[in-house]
Write a protein that holds these residues in place. Structure first.
Motif, PDB file in Angstrom:
ATOM      1  N   LYS A   1       0.858  -1.189   0.000  1.00 33.64           N
ATOM      2  CA  LYS A   1       0.000   0.000   0.000  1.00 33.64           C
ATOM      3  C   LYS A   1       0.893   1.237   0.000  1.00 33.64           C
ATOM      4  CE  LYS A   1      -3.367   2.522   2.794  1.00 33.64           C
ATOM      5  NZ  LYS A   1      -4.010   2.609   4.104  1.00 33.64           N
ATOM      6  N   ARG A   2       0.614   2.156  -0.914  1.00 38.80           N
ATOM      7  CA  ARG A   2       1.373   3.407  -1.002  1.00 38.80           C
ATOM      8  C   ARG A   2       0.442   4.559  -0.611  1.00 38.80           C
ATOM      9  NH1 ARG A   2       5.938   1.591  -3.485  1.00 38.80           N
ATOM     10  NH2 ARG A   2       5.630  -0.296  -4.724  1.00 38.80           N
ATOM     11  N   VAL A   3       0.944   5.450   0.222  1.00 38.01           N
ATOM     12  CA  VAL A   3       0.134   6.540   0.767  1.00 38.01           C
ATOM     13  C   VAL A   3       0.703   7.879   0.301  1.00 38.01           C
ATOM     14  CG1 VAL A   3      -0.661   7.625   2.907  1.00 38.01           C
ATOM     15  CG2 VAL A   3      -0.389   5.129   2.790  1.00 38.01           C
ATOM     16  N   ASP A   4      -0.200   8.764  -0.140  1.00 34.62           N
ATOM     17  CA  ASP A   4       0.208  10.097  -0.612  1.00 34.62           C
ATOM     18  C   ASP A   4       1.339   9.984  -1.629  1.00 34.62           C
ATOM     19  OD1 ASP A   4      -1.702  11.199   1.080  1.00 34.62           O
ATOM     20  OD2 ASP A   4      -0.271  11.547   2.700  1.00 34.62           O
ATOM     21  N   THR A   5       1.049   9.256  -2.689  1.00 33.17           N
ATOM     22  CA  THR A   5       2.045   8.973  -3.722  1.00 33.17           C
ATOM     23  C   THR A   5       2.096  10.096  -4.736  1.00 33.17           C
ATOM     24  OG1 THR A   5       1.729   6.616  -3.450  1.00 33.17           O
ATOM     25  CG2 THR A   5       2.725   7.316  -5.505  1.00 33.17           C
TER      26      THR A   5
ATOM     27  N   ILE B   1      10.711   3.765  10.501  1.00 35.87           N
ATOM     28  CA  ILE B   1      10.086   2.507  10.134  1.00 35.87           C
ATOM     29  C   ILE B   1       9.314   2.056  11.375  1.00 35.87           C
ATOM     30  CG2 ILE B   1      10.455   0.103   9.447  1.00 35.87           C
ATOM     31  CD1 ILE B   1      13.151   1.067   8.225  1.00 35.87           C
ATOM     32  N   ALA B   2       8.046   1.701  11.188  1.00 33.36           N
ATOM     33  CA  ALA B   2       7.211   1.340  12.319  1.00 33.36           C
ATOM     34  C   ALA B   2       6.411   0.077  12.025  1.00 33.36           C
ATOM     35  CB  ALA B   2       6.248   2.481  12.673  1.00 33.36           C
ATOM     36  N   ALA B   3       6.018  -0.610  13.079  1.00 29.10           N
ATOM     37  CA  ALA B   3       5.112  -1.739  12.952  1.00 29.10           C
ATOM     38  C   ALA B   3       3.699  -1.189  12.852  1.00 29.10           C
ATOM     39  CB  ALA B   3       5.230  -2.651  14.172  1.00 29.10           C
ATOM     40  N   ALA B   4       2.898  -1.783  11.985  1.00 28.95           N
ATOM     41  CA  ALA B   4       1.497  -1.395  11.895  1.00 28.95           C
ATOM     42  C   ALA B   4       0.795  -1.807  13.198  1.00 28.95           C
ATOM     43  CB  ALA B   4       0.837  -2.054  10.697  1.00 28.95           C
ATOM     44  N   GLY B   5      -0.318  -1.144  13.483  1.00 25.99           N
ATOM     45  CA  GLY B   5      -1.041  -1.394  14.723  1.00 25.99           C
ATOM     46  C   GLY B   5      -1.763  -2.694  14.709  1.00 25.99           C
TER      47      GLY B   5
ATOM     48  N   GLY C   1       2.866  -5.631   7.294  1.00 26.86           N
ATOM     49  CA  GLY C   1       2.720  -5.115   8.652  1.00 26.86           C
ATOM     50  C   GLY C   1       3.771  -4.112   9.080  1.00 26.86           C
ATOM     51  N   THR C   2       4.560  -3.621   8.136  1.00 25.09           N
ATOM     52  CA  THR C   2       5.593  -2.630   8.439  1.00 25.09           C
ATOM     53  C   THR C   2       5.307  -1.359   7.651  1.00 25.09           C
ATOM     54  OG1 THR C   2       7.199  -4.401   8.783  1.00 25.09           O
ATOM     55  CG2 THR C   2       8.080  -2.191   8.491  1.00 25.09           C
ATOM     56  N   ILE C   3       5.438  -0.228   8.326  1.00 27.42           N
ATOM     57  CA  ILE C   3       5.205   1.086   7.720  1.00 27.42           C
ATOM     58  C   ILE C   3       6.552   1.784   7.540  1.00 27.42           C
ATOM     59  CG2 ILE C   3       4.079   3.337   7.974  1.00 27.42           C
ATOM     60  CD1 ILE C   3       2.133   1.905   9.964  1.00 27.42           C
ATOM     61  N   TYR C   4       6.853   2.138   6.313  1.00 26.83           N
ATOM     62  CA  TYR C   4       8.082   2.850   5.984  1.00 26.83           C
ATOM     63  C   TYR C   4       7.704   4.284   5.626  1.00 26.83           C
ATOM     64  CZ  TYR C   4       9.658  -1.967   5.332  1.00 26.83           C
ATOM     65  OH  TYR C   4       9.943  -3.303   5.507  1.00 26.83           O
ATOM     66  N   LEU C   5       8.181   5.242   6.394  1.00 21.66           N
ATOM     67  CA  LEU C   5       7.884   6.649   6.091  1.00 21.66           C
ATOM     68  C   LEU C   5       9.021   7.258   5.283  1.00 21.66           C
ATOM     69  CD1 LEU C   5       6.378   8.120   9.390  1.00 21.66           C
ATOM     70  CD2 LEU C   5       5.221   6.939   7.508  1.00 21.66           C
ATOM     71  N   ALA C   6       8.656   8.154   4.385  1.00 19.36           N
ATOM     72  CA  ALA C   6       9.649   8.953   3.670  1.00 19.36           C
ATOM     73  C   ALA C   6      10.307   9.896   4.672  1.00 19.36           C
ATOM     74  CB  ALA C   6       8.967   9.753   2.565  1.00 19.36           C
ATOM     75  N   GLY C   7      11.453  10.420   4.316  1.00 19.02           N
ATOM     76  CA  GLY C   7      12.102  11.418   5.163  1.00 19.02           C
ATOM     77  C   GLY C   7      11.189  12.621   5.335  1.00 19.02           C
TER      78      GLY C   7
ATOM     79  N   LEU D   1       1.623   8.066  10.987  1.00 21.13           N
ATOM     80  CA  LEU D   1       1.455   6.782  11.666  1.00 21.13           C
ATOM     81  C   LEU D   1      -0.004   6.563  12.053  1.00 21.13           C
ATOM     82  CD1 LEU D   1       4.666   6.628  13.895  1.00 21.13           C
ATOM     83  CD2 LEU D   1       4.208   5.383  11.759  1.00 21.13           C
ATOM     84  N   GLU D   2      -0.645   7.603  12.600  1.00 22.54           N
ATOM     85  CA  GLU D   2      -2.054   7.475  12.982  1.00 22.54           C
ATOM     86  C   GLU D   2      -2.924   7.168  11.758  1.00 22.54           C
ATOM     87  OE1 GLU D   2      -5.712  10.045  14.945  1.00 22.54           O
ATOM     88  OE2 GLU D   2      -3.658  10.751  15.230  1.00 22.54           O
ATOM     89  N   GLN D   3      -2.661   7.868  10.669  1.00 19.93           N
ATOM     90  CA  GLN D   3      -3.413   7.667   9.431  1.00 19.93           C
ATOM     91  C   GLN D   3      -3.307   6.219   8.940  1.00 19.93           C
ATOM     92  OE1 GLN D   3      -2.005  10.324   6.337  1.00 19.93           O
ATOM     93  NE2 GLN D   3      -2.911   9.127   4.703  1.00 19.93           N
ATOM     94  N   ASN D   4      -2.226   5.551   9.325  1.00 24.47           N
ATOM     95  CA  ASN D   4      -1.987   4.193   8.849  1.00 24.47           C
ATOM     96  C   ASN D   4      -2.059   3.145   9.957  1.00 24.47           C
ATOM     97  OD1 ASN D   4      -1.405   4.524   5.893  1.00 24.47           O
ATOM     98  ND2 ASN D   4      -0.143   6.133   6.804  1.00 24.47           N
ATOM     99  N   GLY D   5      -2.773   3.492  11.036  1.00 21.86           N
ATOM    100  CA  GLY D   5      -3.068   2.519  12.071  1.00 21.86           C
ATOM    101  C   GLY D   5      -1.932   2.194  13.019  1.00 21.86           C
ATOM    102  N   SER D   6      -1.066   3.156  13.273  1.00 24.06           N
ATOM    103  CA  SER D   6       0.055   2.924  14.186  1.00 24.06           C
ATOM    104  C   SER D   6       0.269   4.161  15.043  1.00 24.06           C
ATOM    105  CB  SER D   6       1.321   2.576  13.385  1.00 24.06           C
ATOM    106  OG  SER D   6       2.342   2.097  14.237  1.00 24.06           O
TER     107      SER D   6
END
Length: 116
Positions: A5-9, A112-116, A21-27, A51-56
């Protein structure tokens, strides 16, 4: 294959990518030209929102990479960072010095975060 899943592409990048289950944020960067402390606060608000927008949330951050335009700003950035990190949930972290996109940016943070 598992879903990506790509967010705000945009053309160049996505603000977040979620896979297995892992969220990778851009800088993330703050308001150009503001103090290191203000830019750090702005960045951390963006990280919280993504993170909140993506369940974490920040308690689920696994790793953070912080780039400073000048390591002399390490203590100023850390003061804001330390107040933000949830007690008992400090991620693995690295901090280094690098030229950023423009001289008006003094801090960039990637998580880098774990999804909720």
């Amino acid at each position: 294959m598992s879903e990506i899943k790509r967010v705000d592409t945009g053309t160049r990048m996505s603000q977040a990518v979620i896979h297995n289950g892992t969220i990778y944020l851009a800088g993330q960067v703050g308001t150009p030209g503001e103090s290191v402390a203000t830019q750090t606060k702005d960045i951390l608000k963006k990280i919280d929102a993504l993170l909140e927008q993506n369940g974490s949330d920040k308690t689920r951050i696994l790793q953070a990479t912080i780039w400073l335009a000048d390591m002399k700003d390490f203590a100023e950035m850390n003061e804001v960072w330390d107040a933000w990190v949830a007690p008992g949930h400090a991620p693995a972290r690295a901090c280094g010095e690098s030229a950023l996109a423009t001289p008006d940016y003094t801090v960039e943070i990637i998580v880098i975060a774990a999804a909720g």
